[in-house]
Design a protein around this motif. Structure first.
Motif, PDB file in Angstrom:
ATOM      1  N   GLU A  62       0.795  -1.293   0.020  1.00 15.85           N
ATOM      2  CA  GLU A  62       0.165   0.013   0.160  1.00 15.85           C
ATOM      3  C   GLU A  62       0.801   1.223   0.115  1.00 15.85           C
ATOM      4  O   GLU A  62       0.525   2.225  -0.890  1.00 15.85           O
ATOM      5  CB  GLU A  62      -0.974   0.165   1.337  1.00 15.85           C
ATOM      6  CG  GLU A  62      -1.919  -1.205   0.985  1.00 15.85           C
ATOM      7  CD  GLU A  62      -2.856  -1.021   2.461  1.00 15.85           C
ATOM      8  OE1 GLU A  62      -2.580  -0.274   3.262  1.00 15.85           O
ATOM      9  OE2 GLU A  62      -3.727  -1.896   2.427  1.00 15.85           O
ATOM     10  N   ALA A  65       2.345   1.654  -3.264  1.00 17.07           N
ATOM     11  CA  ALA A  65       1.456   2.179  -4.714  1.00 17.07           C
ATOM     12  C   ALA A  65       1.213   3.617  -4.398  1.00 17.07           C
ATOM     13  O   ALA A  65       0.990   4.459  -5.213  1.00 17.07           O
ATOM     14  CB  ALA A  65       0.266   1.296  -4.264  1.00 17.07           C
ATOM     15  N   GLU A  66       1.141   4.157  -2.894  1.00 17.79           N
ATOM     16  CA  GLU A  66       0.710   5.487  -2.625  1.00 17.79           C
ATOM     17  C   GLU A  66       2.051   6.268  -2.979  1.00 17.79           C
ATOM     18  O   GLU A  66       1.880   7.613  -3.808  1.00 17.79           O
ATOM     19  CB  GLU A  66       0.630   5.792  -1.086  1.00 17.79           C
ATOM     20  CG  GLU A  66       0.127   6.982  -0.611  1.00 17.79           C
ATOM     21  CD  GLU A  66       0.013   7.156   0.863  1.00 17.79           C
ATOM     22  OE1 GLU A  66       0.218   8.188   1.370  1.00 17.79           O
ATOM     23  OE2 GLU A  66      -0.463   6.260   1.290  1.00 17.79           O
ATOM     24  N   GLU A  67       3.063   5.840  -2.626  1.00 18.03           N
ATOM     25  CA  GLU A  67       4.239   6.534  -3.319  1.00 18.03           C
ATOM     26  C   GLU A  67       4.676   6.696  -4.748  1.00 18.03           C
ATOM     27  O   GLU A  67       4.489   7.717  -5.281  1.00 18.03           O
ATOM     28  CB  GLU A  67       5.857   5.957  -2.820  1.00 18.03           C
ATOM     29  CG  GLU A  67       6.841   6.556  -3.109  1.00 18.03           C
ATOM     30  CD  GLU A  67       8.101   5.918  -2.499  1.00 18.03           C
ATOM     31  OE1 GLU A  67       9.203   6.104  -3.299  1.00 18.03           O
ATOM     32  OE2 GLU A  67       7.825   5.493  -1.523  1.00 18.03           O
ATOM     33  N   ALA A  68       4.043   5.712  -5.489  1.00 20.83           N
ATOM     34  CA  ALA A  68       4.169   5.678  -7.028  1.00 20.83           C
ATOM     35  C   ALA A  68       2.990   6.576  -7.307  1.00 20.83           C
ATOM     36  O   ALA A  68       3.253   7.362  -8.365  1.00 20.83           O
ATOM     37  CB  ALA A  68       3.862   4.284  -7.527  1.00 20.83           C
ATOM     38  N   SER A  69       1.797   6.528  -6.928  1.00 18.66           N
ATOM     39  CA  SER A  69       0.685   7.542  -7.273  1.00 18.66           C
ATOM     40  C   SER A  69       0.888   9.208  -6.960  1.00 18.66           C
ATOM     41  O   SER A  69       0.868   9.850  -7.977  1.00 18.66           O
ATOM     42  CB  SER A  69      -0.472   7.178  -6.819  1.00 18.66           C
ATOM     43  OG  SER A  69      -0.418   7.705  -5.112  1.00 18.66           O
ATOM     44  N   GLU A  71       4.194  10.107  -6.951  1.00 16.87           N
ATOM     45  CA  GLU A  71       5.253  10.494  -8.119  1.00 16.87           C
ATOM     46  C   GLU A  71       4.678  10.736  -9.287  1.00 16.87           C
ATOM     47  O   GLU A  71       4.799  11.389 -10.121  1.00 16.87           O
ATOM     48  CB  GLU A  71       6.104   9.316  -8.226  1.00 16.87           C
ATOM     49  CG  GLU A  71       7.239   9.368  -7.155  1.00 16.87           C
ATOM     50  CD  GLU A  71       8.039   7.896  -6.965  1.00 16.87           C
ATOM     51  OE1 GLU A  71       8.149   7.274  -8.027  1.00 16.87           O
ATOM     52  OE2 GLU A  71       8.870   7.800  -6.043  1.00 16.87           O
ATOM     53  N   ASP A  72       3.670   9.746  -9.871  1.00 19.44           N
ATOM     54  CA  ASP A  72       2.888  10.247 -10.981  1.00 19.44           C
ATOM     55  C   ASP A  72       1.900  11.320 -11.191  1.00 19.44           C
ATOM     56  O   ASP A  72       2.103  12.007 -12.223  1.00 19.44           O
ATOM     57  CB  ASP A  72       1.812   8.984 -11.352  1.00 19.44           C
ATOM     58  CG  ASP A  72       2.541   7.667 -11.539  1.00 19.44           C
ATOM     59  OD1 ASP A  72       3.759   7.615 -11.945  1.00 19.44           O
ATOM     60  OD2 ASP A  72       1.833   6.658 -11.498  1.00 19.44           O
ATOM     61  N   SER A  73       1.483  11.625  -9.986  1.00 19.01           N
ATOM     62  CA  SER A  73       0.797  12.884 -10.015  1.00 19.01           C
ATOM     63  C   SER A  73       1.764  14.096 -10.152  1.00 19.01           C
ATOM     64  O   SER A  73       1.602  15.210 -10.620  1.00 19.01           O
ATOM     65  CB  SER A  73      -0.096  13.172  -8.636  1.00 19.01           C
ATOM     66  OG  SER A  73       0.684  13.179  -7.449  1.00 19.01           O
TER      67      SER A  73
END
Length: 97
Positions: A62, A65-69, A71-73
């Motif tokens: 989790e 996934a939060e860190e990746a989201s 970075e994507d944002s």
């Protein structure tokens, strides 16, 4: 030649050992109870540890996934973290010197 005509007598086995001397008795029963309790406690501990590892892995996934989201944002908005210098502060301007 005799074909199934006569039955040969079979000797009946007799007990040559005292049955009380070959049974495990109370000591064997107590030992088996201790072993059973130890096995139950080990299984309980193993299940607890496996559950803990599984929960840690779920939390780690989790967080990843939060860190990746995030970075994507950040990439989508065009912001990046290259404005900071190695000490963690902002880079000094040439005009302020």
């Amino acid at each position: 030649m005799i074909l199934f005509g006569e039955n040969t007598p079979m000797p009946t086995p007799t007990m040559t050992v005292d049955p009380d001397s070959v049974t495990p008795g109370f000591a064997g029963f107590a030992f088996m109870v201790v072993i059973a309790i130890a096995v139950i406690l080990l299984i309980w501990d193993m299940n607890r540890r496996i559950r803990r590892v599984r929960y840690r892995e779920e939390v780690r996934e989790e967080l990843d996934a939060e860190e990746a989201s995030l970075e994507d944002s950040a990439r989508a908005t065009g912001a990046d973290d290259t404005g900071a210098d190695a000490e963690g502060g902002d880079a000094p301007d040439e005009k302020s010197r």
